[in-house]
Design an enzyme around this catalytic site. Structure first.
Site, short mmCIF file in Angstrom:
data_model
loop_
_atom_site.label_atom_id
_atom_site.label_comp_id
_atom_site.label_asym_id
_atom_site.label_seq_id
_atom_site.Cartn_x
_atom_site.Cartn_y
_atom_site.Cartn_z
N GLU A 64 0.96 -7.17 7.68
CA GLU A 64 0.28 -7.82 6.54
C GLU A 64 1.28 -8.54 5.64
O GLU A 64 2.50 -8.37 5.77
CB GLU A 64 -0.51 -6.79 5.73
CG GLU A 64 0.37 -5.71 5.12
CD GLU A 64 -0.20 -5.14 3.83
OE1 GLU A 64 -0.58 -5.93 2.94
OE2 GLU A 64 -0.25 -3.91 3.71
N ASP A 114 -14.37 1.42 -7.99
CA ASP A 114 -13.25 0.78 -7.31
C ASP A 114 -12.94 1.48 -5.98
O ASP A 114 -12.29 2.53 -5.95
CB ASP A 114 -12.02 0.77 -8.22
CG ASP A 114 -10.90 -0.10 -7.66
OD1 ASP A 114 -10.98 -0.51 -6.49
OD2 ASP A 114 -9.93 -0.37 -8.41
N VAL A 164 -4.71 -5.30 3.89
CA VAL A 164 -5.02 -4.57 5.12
C VAL A 164 -6.34 -5.08 5.69
O VAL A 164 -6.44 -5.40 6.89
CB VAL A 164 -5.07 -3.05 4.86
CG1 VAL A 164 -5.67 -2.31 6.05
CG2 VAL A 164 -3.67 -2.52 4.55
N SER A 192 -11.45 0.40 -2.20
CA SER A 192 -10.81 -0.70 -1.49
C SER A 192 -11.66 -1.16 -0.30
O SER A 192 -12.23 -0.35 0.44
CB SER A 192 -9.44 -0.26 -0.99
OG SER A 192 -8.87 -1.30 -0.21
N ALA A 193 -11.67 -2.48 -0.12
CA ALA A 193 -12.35 -3.07 1.04
C ALA A 193 -11.66 -2.67 2.35
O ALA A 193 -12.22 -2.87 3.43
CB ALA A 193 -12.40 -4.58 0.90
N ASP A 194 -10.45 -2.11 2.26
CA ASP A 194 -9.76 -1.65 3.48
C ASP A 194 -10.60 -0.60 4.20
O ASP A 194 -10.59 -0.52 5.43
CB ASP A 194 -8.40 -1.01 3.14
CG ASP A 194 -7.40 -2.01 2.56
OD1 ASP A 194 -7.68 -3.22 2.58
OD2 ASP A 194 -6.34 -1.55 2.10
N LYS A 223 -4.23 -12.80 -3.49
CA LYS A 223 -4.33 -11.59 -2.67
C LYS A 223 -5.68 -11.65 -1.96
O LYS A 223 -6.72 -11.59 -2.60
CB LYS A 223 -4.22 -10.37 -3.60
CG LYS A 223 -4.45 -9.02 -2.96
CD LYS A 223 -4.28 -7.89 -3.97
CE LYS A 223 -4.87 -6.59 -3.49
NZ LYS A 223 -4.82 -5.53 -4.52
N LYS A 240 -2.31 5.65 -0.36
CA LYS A 240 -1.39 5.78 -1.49
C LYS A 240 -1.82 6.91 -2.41
O LYS A 240 -3.00 7.07 -2.70
CB LYS A 240 -1.32 4.47 -2.27
CG LYS A 240 -0.75 3.35 -1.44
CD LYS A 240 -0.56 2.11 -2.29
CE LYS A 240 -0.43 0.91 -1.41
NZ LYS A 240 -1.71 0.48 -0.83
N1 PSU Z 1 0.93 -0.85 1.51
C1 PSU Z 1 2.06 -0.90 0.77
N2 PSU Z 1 2.07 -1.73 -0.32
C2 PSU Z 1 1.00 -2.56 -0.62
C3 PSU Z 1 -0.19 -2.50 0.18
C4 PSU Z 1 -0.15 -1.62 1.24
O1 PSU Z 1 3.03 -0.18 1.04
O2 PSU Z 1 1.06 -3.32 -1.59
C5 PSU Z 1 -1.38 -3.40 -0.15
C6 PSU Z 1 -2.21 -3.64 1.12
O3 PSU Z 1 -2.31 -5.02 1.31
C7 PSU Z 1 -3.55 -3.02 0.82
C8 PSU Z 1 -3.65 -3.25 -0.66
O4 PSU Z 1 -4.60 -3.60 1.56
O5 PSU Z 1 -2.34 -2.87 -1.09
C9 PSU Z 1 -4.77 -2.46 -1.28
O6 PSU Z 1 -5.24 -3.15 -2.40
P1 PSU Z 1 -6.61 -2.69 -3.11
O7 PSU Z 1 -6.33 -1.28 -3.52
O8 PSU Z 1 -6.78 -3.62 -4.28
O9 PSU Z 1 -7.68 -2.81 -2.08
MN MN Z 2 -9.80 -2.23 -5.70
#
Ligand code: PSU
Ligand code: MN
Length: 302
Positions: free
Chosen positions: A24, A137, A105, A139-141, A85, A158
């Site tokens: 990614e 909130d 992701v 994530s769409a992941d 993003k 995370k």
């Molecule tokens: N893994 C990492 N650092 C990051 C990410 C993943 O070590 O910054 C990113 C990925 O692109 C993941 C995103 O999809 O963080 C998640 O963002 P959100 O929580 O807004 O969906």
């Molecule tokens: Mn989010």
């Protein structure tokens, strides 16, 4: 014609049935500061190559989905400011309007599937945020893992997230969560989240076999392989948790929301740990790239 541009190396690899690993770009633009972001992206590509697979870093540039970036493109992306993003919701609009952006992701999984790539390495996936019961909130992941057939190697989710809720969501969505080589679900900077992963596998062959079987059974969606950070690089849970609490409290005071949440928290945790969180993040991404390379290789041999 799909607006895909393959790098020559990835193009040949896919045509000749070689192992390819998707990578990614949001981790480059929003997850790490320059110049470590570019250095890490290069090291991750080298780690994939060392396993005998070909890396395909994804990004949208001038309305084209790039499957594999040149060194120069990687450097430009890593230095660029205010890059979009892109997740599932943003991808088509960005491509259609000739835009440029980094893939999360979710978006990287979509691009990988379009390109015919089955394995993808990242740091940690997005998940259900703490307080999601009021912020919504999520994530769409997670919904991407439920619908796009790519095996994603991450160091768990995370630790800034609500990990029990993240695991519940994945179970409901029918996503196999496979801890590699241990029972515990890892928590990004730490090897053990204190939660047990639903599945455990100790070999790349079993992970590859499970990936194939999902396809044969007609099950949509991918797999999450949760690969613990190497022991010498981990930050113990007791040590990182207060730092995460402090970063979350700040995010709440500053009313950080939506796409900004994850980059803000990662940035604050970097400051509060005086860069140690970044060293751990780099180590775990490299570790995931190596495992993804091995899984991709295993998938090319019947
Ligand atoms: N893994 C990492 N650092 C990051 C990410 C993943 O070590 O910054 C990113 C990925 O692109 C993941 C995103 O999809 O963080 C998640 O963002 P959100 O929580 O807004 O969906
Ligand atoms: Mn989010």
């Amino acid at each position: 014609m799909l607006p895909l541009i393959f790098s020559p190396e990835v193009d040949i690899a896919l045509k000749t049935g070689r192992a390819v690993v998707a990578l990614e770009s949001t981790i480059i633009t929003h997850g790490m500061p320059w110049p470590q972001n570019v250095e890490t992206a290069r090291a991750v590509e080298a780690a994939v190559r060392a396993e005998g697979a070909v890396p395909a870093t994804m990004a949208v540039m001038a309305g084209r989905i790039h499957i594999g970036l040149t060194d120069e493109q990687l450097e430009r992306l890593g230095q660029a400011k205010n890059v979009a993003k892109l997740s599932r919701a943003d991808l088509a609009a960005c491509v259609a309007t000739g835009g440029t952006g980094a893939t999360t992701v979710a978006a990287t999984m979509i691009c990988a599937r379009l390109a015919g790539i089955s394995v993808f390495a990242t740091g940690g996936i997005g998940g259900v945020h703490r307080g999601a019961e009021s912020s919504f909130d999520v994530s769409a992941d997670l919904s991407e893992l439920a619908q796009t057939a790519v095996t994603v190697v991450a160091a768990g989710a995370k630790a800034i997230l609500d990990l029990p809720k993240t695991l519940e969501y994945l179970e409901t969505a029918g996503v196999p969560v496979i801890a590699y080589g241990q029972d515990a679900f890892p928590a990004f900077w730490s090897r053990d989240s204190g939660l047990k992963a639903p599945l455990r596998m100790d070999t790349v062959e079993s992970i590859a076999a499970a990936h194939r079987m999902r396809g044969q059974l007609g099950l949509p969606g991918g797999q999450l392989v949760a690969n613990p950070i190497p022991p010498n690089a981990e930050i113990a849970r007791e040590e990182i948790l207060p730092v995460i609490e402090a970063a979350l409290a700040e995010a709440s005071v500053k009313r950080i929301a939506a796409k900004e949440v994850t980059p803000f928290l990662l940035g604050r945790i970097f400051d509060l740990t005086e860069g140690r969180s970044l060293a751990a993040n780099i180590a775990l991404v490299l570790n995931n790239a190596r495992l993804a390379g091995k899984i991709a290789k295993a998938l090319t041999t019947e």
